[in-house]
Design a protein around this motif. Sequence first.
Motif, PDB file in Angstrom:
ATOM      1  N   ALA A   2       8.856  11.713  -8.383  1.00  0.00           N
ATOM      2  CA  ALA A   2       7.591  11.060  -8.032  1.00  0.00           C
ATOM      3  C   ALA A   2       7.836   9.890  -7.093  1.00  0.00           C
ATOM      4  CB  ALA A   2       6.887  10.571  -9.288  1.00  0.00           C
ATOM      5  N   ARG A   3       6.895   9.708  -6.173  1.00  0.00           N
ATOM      6  CA  ARG A   3       6.960   8.525  -5.308  1.00  0.00           C
ATOM      7  C   ARG A   3       5.544   8.050  -5.054  1.00  0.00           C
ATOM      8  NH1 ARG A   3       7.873  12.905  -1.902  1.00  0.00           N
ATOM      9  NH2 ARG A   3       6.521  12.954  -0.098  1.00  0.00           N
ATOM     10  N   GLU A   4       5.416   6.782  -4.802  1.00  0.00           N
ATOM     11  CA  GLU A   4       4.110   6.183  -4.555  1.00  0.00           C
ATOM     12  C   GLU A   4       3.638   6.539  -3.149  1.00  0.00           C
ATOM     13  OE1 GLU A   4       2.270   1.738  -4.543  1.00  0.00           O
ATOM     14  OE2 GLU A   4       3.757   2.252  -6.067  1.00  0.00           O
ATOM     15  N   THR A   5       2.361   6.858  -3.030  1.00  0.00           N
ATOM     16  CA  THR A   5       1.752   7.150  -1.737  1.00  0.00           C
ATOM     17  C   THR A   5       0.723   6.063  -1.452  1.00  0.00           C
ATOM     18  OG1 THR A   5       2.017   9.528  -2.043  1.00  0.00           O
ATOM     19  CG2 THR A   5       0.409   8.831  -0.411  1.00  0.00           C
ATOM     20  N   PRO A   6       0.949   5.247  -0.440  1.00  0.00           N
ATOM     21  CA  PRO A   6      -0.034   4.213  -0.110  1.00  0.00           C
ATOM     22  C   PRO A   6      -1.376   4.850   0.261  1.00  0.00           C
ATOM     23  CG  PRO A   6       2.039   3.829   1.045  1.00  0.00           C
ATOM     24  CD  PRO A   6       2.128   5.195   0.417  1.00  0.00           C
ATOM     25  N   ALA A   7      -2.455   4.131  -0.012  1.00  0.00           N
ATOM     26  CA  ALA A   7      -3.805   4.647   0.239  1.00  0.00           C
ATOM     27  C   ALA A   7      -3.989   5.088   1.683  1.00  0.00           C
ATOM     28  CB  ALA A   7      -4.840   3.592  -0.138  1.00  0.00           C
ATOM     29  N   ASP A   8      -3.478   4.325   2.638  1.00  0.00           N
ATOM     30  CA  ASP A   8      -3.673   4.698   4.050  1.00  0.00           C
ATOM     31  C   ASP A   8      -2.919   5.976   4.399  1.00  0.00           C
ATOM     32  OD1 ASP A   8      -1.263   3.283   3.782  1.00  0.00           O
ATOM     33  OD2 ASP A   8      -1.359   2.482   5.812  1.00  0.00           O
ATOM     34  N   ALA A   9      -1.758   6.196   3.796  1.00  0.00           N
ATOM     35  CA  ALA A   9      -0.997   7.422   4.049  1.00  0.00           C
ATOM     36  C   ALA A   9      -1.724   8.630   3.456  1.00  0.00           C
ATOM     37  CB  ALA A   9       0.404   7.310   3.468  1.00  0.00           C
ATOM     38  N   LEU A  10      -2.310   8.459   2.276  1.00  0.00           N
ATOM     39  CA  LEU A  10      -3.075   9.547   1.672  1.00  0.00           C
ATOM     40  C   LEU A  10      -4.304   9.857   2.514  1.00  0.00           C
ATOM     41  CD1 LEU A  10      -3.648  11.609  -0.498  1.00  0.00           C
ATOM     42  CD2 LEU A  10      -4.713   9.781  -1.847  1.00  0.00           C
ATOM     43  N   ARG A  11      -4.982   8.837   2.989  1.00  0.00           N
ATOM     44  CA  ARG A  11      -6.166   9.033   3.830  1.00  0.00           C
ATOM     45  C   ARG A  11      -5.794   9.865   5.062  1.00  0.00           C
ATOM     46  NH1 ARG A  11     -10.739  10.165   3.528  1.00  0.00           N
ATOM     47  NH2 ARG A  11     -11.142   8.482   2.131  1.00  0.00           N
ATOM     48  N   GLN A  12      -4.669   9.563   5.684  1.00  0.00           N
ATOM     49  CA  GLN A  12      -4.218  10.311   6.868  1.00  0.00           C
ATOM     50  C   GLN A  12      -3.944  11.775   6.514  1.00  0.00           C
ATOM     51  OE1 GLN A  12      -0.867   8.171   8.415  1.00  0.00           O
ATOM     52  NE2 GLN A  12      -2.110   6.497   9.214  1.00  0.00           N
ATOM     53  N   LYS A  13      -3.298  12.008   5.382  1.00  0.00           N
ATOM     54  CA  LYS A  13      -3.018  13.382   4.959  1.00  0.00           C
ATOM     55  C   LYS A  13      -4.321  14.148   4.733  1.00  0.00           C
ATOM     56  CE  LYS A  13       1.366  12.478   2.631  1.00  0.00           C
ATOM     57  NZ  LYS A  13       2.312  13.558   2.818  1.00  0.00           N
ATOM     58  N   LEU A  14      -5.265  13.522   4.051  1.00  0.00           N
ATOM     59  CA  LEU A  14      -6.539  14.177   3.776  1.00  0.00           C
ATOM     60  C   LEU A  14      -7.310  14.437   5.063  1.00  0.00           C
ATOM     61  CD1 LEU A  14      -7.623  12.176   0.595  1.00  0.00           C
ATOM     62  CD2 LEU A  14      -6.770  14.528   0.686  1.00  0.00           C
ATOM     63  N   VAL A  28     -15.410   2.977  -1.351  1.00  0.00           N
ATOM     64  CA  VAL A  28     -15.253   2.989  -2.804  1.00  0.00           C
ATOM     65  C   VAL A  28     -14.068   3.861  -3.182  1.00  0.00           C
ATOM     66  CG1 VAL A  28     -16.301   3.748  -4.976  1.00  0.00           C
ATOM     67  CG2 VAL A  28     -17.678   2.532  -3.292  1.00  0.00           C
ATOM     68  N   ALA A  29     -13.981   5.032  -2.562  1.00  0.00           N
ATOM     69  CA  ALA A  29     -12.883   5.939  -2.881  1.00  0.00           C
ATOM     70  C   ALA A  29     -11.543   5.308  -2.555  1.00  0.00           C
ATOM     71  CB  ALA A  29     -13.043   7.257  -2.131  1.00  0.00           C
ATOM     72  N   LEU A  30     -11.430   4.652  -1.414  1.00  0.00           N
ATOM     73  CA  LEU A  30     -10.164   4.012  -1.063  1.00  0.00           C
ATOM     74  C   LEU A  30      -9.860   2.838  -1.981  1.00  0.00           C
ATOM     75  CD1 LEU A  30     -10.081   4.158   2.823  1.00  0.00           C
ATOM     76  CD2 LEU A  30      -8.689   5.428   1.195  1.00  0.00           C
ATOM     77  N   ALA A  31     -10.891   2.103  -2.383  1.00  0.00           N
ATOM     78  CA  ALA A  31     -10.670   1.002  -3.321  1.00  0.00           C
ATOM     79  C   ALA A  31     -10.188   1.547  -4.658  1.00  0.00           C
ATOM     80  CB  ALA A  31     -11.950   0.194  -3.502  1.00  0.00           C
ATOM     81  N   VAL A  32     -10.822   2.619  -5.116  1.00  0.00           N
ATOM     82  CA  VAL A  32     -10.404   3.264  -6.355  1.00  0.00           C
ATOM     83  C   VAL A  32      -8.977   3.753  -6.215  1.00  0.00           C
ATOM     84  CG1 VAL A  32     -10.763   5.328  -7.778  1.00  0.00           C
ATOM     85  CG2 VAL A  32     -12.709   3.921  -7.105  1.00  0.00           C
ATOM     86  N   LEU A  33      -8.675   4.393  -5.102  1.00  0.00           N
ATOM     87  CA  LEU A  33      -7.339   4.918  -4.864  1.00  0.00           C
ATOM     88  C   LEU A  33      -6.308   3.798  -4.854  1.00  0.00           C
ATOM     89  CD1 LEU A  33      -5.395   7.177  -4.091  1.00  0.00           C
ATOM     90  CD2 LEU A  33      -5.995   6.745  -1.724  1.00  0.00           C
ATOM     91  N   GLY A  34      -6.605   2.734  -4.154  1.00  0.00           N
ATOM     92  CA  GLY A  34      -5.666   1.623  -4.084  1.00  0.00           C
ATOM     93  C   GLY A  34      -5.364   1.048  -5.450  1.00  0.00           C
ATOM     94  N   PHE A  35      -6.407   0.885  -6.262  1.00  0.00           N
ATOM     95  CA  PHE A  35      -6.220   0.365  -7.607  1.00  0.00           C
ATOM     96  C   PHE A  35      -5.430   1.352  -8.463  1.00  0.00           C
ATOM     97  CE2 PHE A  35      -7.602   0.524 -12.022  1.00  0.00           C
ATOM     98  CZ  PHE A  35      -7.150  -0.697 -12.454  1.00  0.00           C
ATOM     99  N   ALA A  36      -5.824   2.608  -8.415  1.00  0.00           N
ATOM    100  CA  ALA A  36      -5.210   3.598  -9.290  1.00  0.00           C
ATOM    101  C   ALA A  36      -3.751   3.842  -8.935  1.00  0.00           C
ATOM    102  CB  ALA A  36      -6.000   4.901  -9.230  1.00  0.00           C
ATOM    103  N   VAL A  37      -3.435   3.904  -7.659  1.00  0.00           N
ATOM    104  CA  VAL A  37      -2.040   4.109  -7.254  1.00  0.00           C
ATOM    105  C   VAL A  37      -1.192   2.948  -7.742  1.00  0.00           C
ATOM    106  CG1 VAL A  37      -0.483   4.206  -5.268  1.00  0.00           C
ATOM    107  CG2 VAL A  37      -2.517   5.634  -5.313  1.00  0.00           C
ATOM    108  N   ALA A  38      -1.732   1.747  -7.681  1.00  0.00           N
ATOM    109  CA  ALA A  38      -0.983   0.577  -8.134  1.00  0.00           C
ATOM    110  C   ALA A  38      -0.837   0.563  -9.652  1.00  0.00           C
ATOM    111  CB  ALA A  38      -1.682  -0.697  -7.663  1.00  0.00           C
TER     112      ALA A  38
END
Length: 89
Positions: free
Chosen positions: A28-40, A6-16
């Motif tokens: 500012a630059r866009e951070t893809p959901a998978d890149a954010l997940r790796q950072k976290l 759910v969090a990744l789905a929310v993130l993907g939608f919100a980033v877009a």
Amino acid sequence: MRRGSVALAVLGFAVAALPAVAQRSATARETPADALRQKLDKGEKVLVIDVRSDEEVKTGSIPGAIHIPMDELEARMKDVPKDVQLVFT
């Protein structure tokens, strides 16, 4: 759907969607959901700010994110740390 999904789905939608509703800074630059997940997952210093409405946040959010509704964001940015990467969802 699992909480992480759910969090990744929310993130993907919100980033877009975020660039369409908010003015972006020049750095500012866009951070893809998978890149954010790796950072976290690595424990990198990232602050996730969820700018959605209270009702939207009730559907799920990224663990550790702070909620600052979009209409309060400008006024509350003075309280946000400057020494971390900010990610807005």
